[in-house]
Design an enzyme around this catalytic site. Sequence first.
Site, PDB file in Angstrom:
ATOM      1  N   SER A 149      -6.189  37.237 -21.913  1.00 59.81           N
ATOM      2  CA  SER A 149      -5.059  36.474 -21.427  1.00 59.81           C
ATOM      3  C   SER A 149      -5.223  36.177 -19.931  1.00 59.81           C
ATOM      4  O   SER A 149      -6.146  35.463 -19.549  1.00 59.81           O
ATOM      5  CB  SER A 149      -3.758  37.222 -21.734  1.00 59.81           C
ATOM      6  OG  SER A 149      -2.638  36.399 -21.560  1.00 59.81           O
ATOM      7  N   ASP A 225      -0.887  33.433 -32.332  1.00 56.16           N
ATOM      8  CA  ASP A 225      -0.517  33.841 -30.976  1.00 56.16           C
ATOM      9  C   ASP A 225       0.701  33.033 -30.524  1.00 56.16           C
ATOM     10  O   ASP A 225       0.672  31.807 -30.499  1.00 56.16           O
ATOM     11  CB  ASP A 225      -1.709  33.585 -30.047  1.00 56.16           C
ATOM     12  CG  ASP A 225      -1.555  34.203 -28.676  1.00 56.16           C
ATOM     13  OD1 ASP A 225      -0.434  34.178 -28.131  1.00 56.16           O
ATOM     14  OD2 ASP A 225      -2.564  34.706 -28.143  1.00 56.16           O
ATOM     15  N   HIS A 258      -1.289  38.044 -30.076  1.00 56.46           N
ATOM     16  CA  HIS A 258      -1.753  38.216 -28.700  1.00 56.46           C
ATOM     17  C   HIS A 258      -1.958  39.687 -28.324  1.00 56.46           C
ATOM     18  O   HIS A 258      -2.281  39.990 -27.191  1.00 56.46           O
ATOM     19  CB  HIS A 258      -0.721  37.588 -27.753  1.00 56.46           C
ATOM     20  CG  HIS A 258      -1.240  37.244 -26.391  1.00 56.46           C
ATOM     21  ND1 HIS A 258      -2.163  36.247 -26.162  1.00 56.46           N
ATOM     22  CD2 HIS A 258      -0.956  37.768 -25.164  1.00 56.46           C
ATOM     23  CE1 HIS A 258      -2.414  36.157 -24.864  1.00 56.46           C
ATOM     24  NE2 HIS A 258      -1.708  37.067 -24.234  1.00 56.46           N
TER      25      HIS A 258
END
Length: 279
Positions: A149, A225, A258
């Site tokens: 991320s 996600d 995620h």
Amino acid sequence: MTSETLSTNRAHGGTQGVYRHESSATGTPMTFSVFVPEHEDGARLPVLWYLSGLTCTHANVTEKGEYRRACAEHGVIFVAPDTSPRGDAVPDDEAYDFGKGAGFYVDATRDPWAATYRMRSYVEDELPALILREFPMADMARQGITGHSMGGHGALTVALRNPDRFRSVSAFAPIVSPLACPWGEKALSGYLGDDRADWRPYDACALIEDGARIAEILVDQGDADAFLVEQLKPELLASACEKAGIDLHLRMQPGYDHSYYFISTFLAEHVAWHARRLA
């Protein structure tokens, strides 16, 4: 300045350590973890860096990443820094996506952030110098980098700015273009100011557009996600790499989100992928 050992644990024949040192880059204590596989005396092992995402410290991947078996098998040292400076004197923000835990791997230029939020210098210069000095088995001529991320953004931009240092780069659900998403616009304007030209060294797609080149990139992205459409936008990286002739291995993983359930599923594959390129 030498580091202080906070803990060591035996794992898969190697040693998982957590360390702290006084950082000259941030002006604060910084904590990081290093896994060193079992090895013969005098052996030199490649180094894989892992940069974590928003709200994280070194501990998230250290405790949930499930990388040690693969690192032991392939003989790879795994280094996980923190994501921002820490301490009572460090400025912060109430939001999760700015301030502590959200350093975005930039060297801030705006007050009050500029004095301590210098994560680019910390990750690119200071911590590698410490690893070289205190871990003699680390072969700094063979380095790879990955991250998740915000840390995927960090891994991509660090590698693109330092192509001679990193032989391999991968990412999990990276923020590929901070100039084109709310997370990035908030962080980069806050740390760097409103001139978007100053943001380009911290945007993987912009770096590629501006001429930065690496041979190949591996990206895993979950198609479930929650941040995929608004924040992550892997199609922007795919377009930039196609135009630049960079070999992007973009793997959309069905049903994955995620979280570290996603990362831990594929992190061993990333270790192996890097190991082949660091051999």
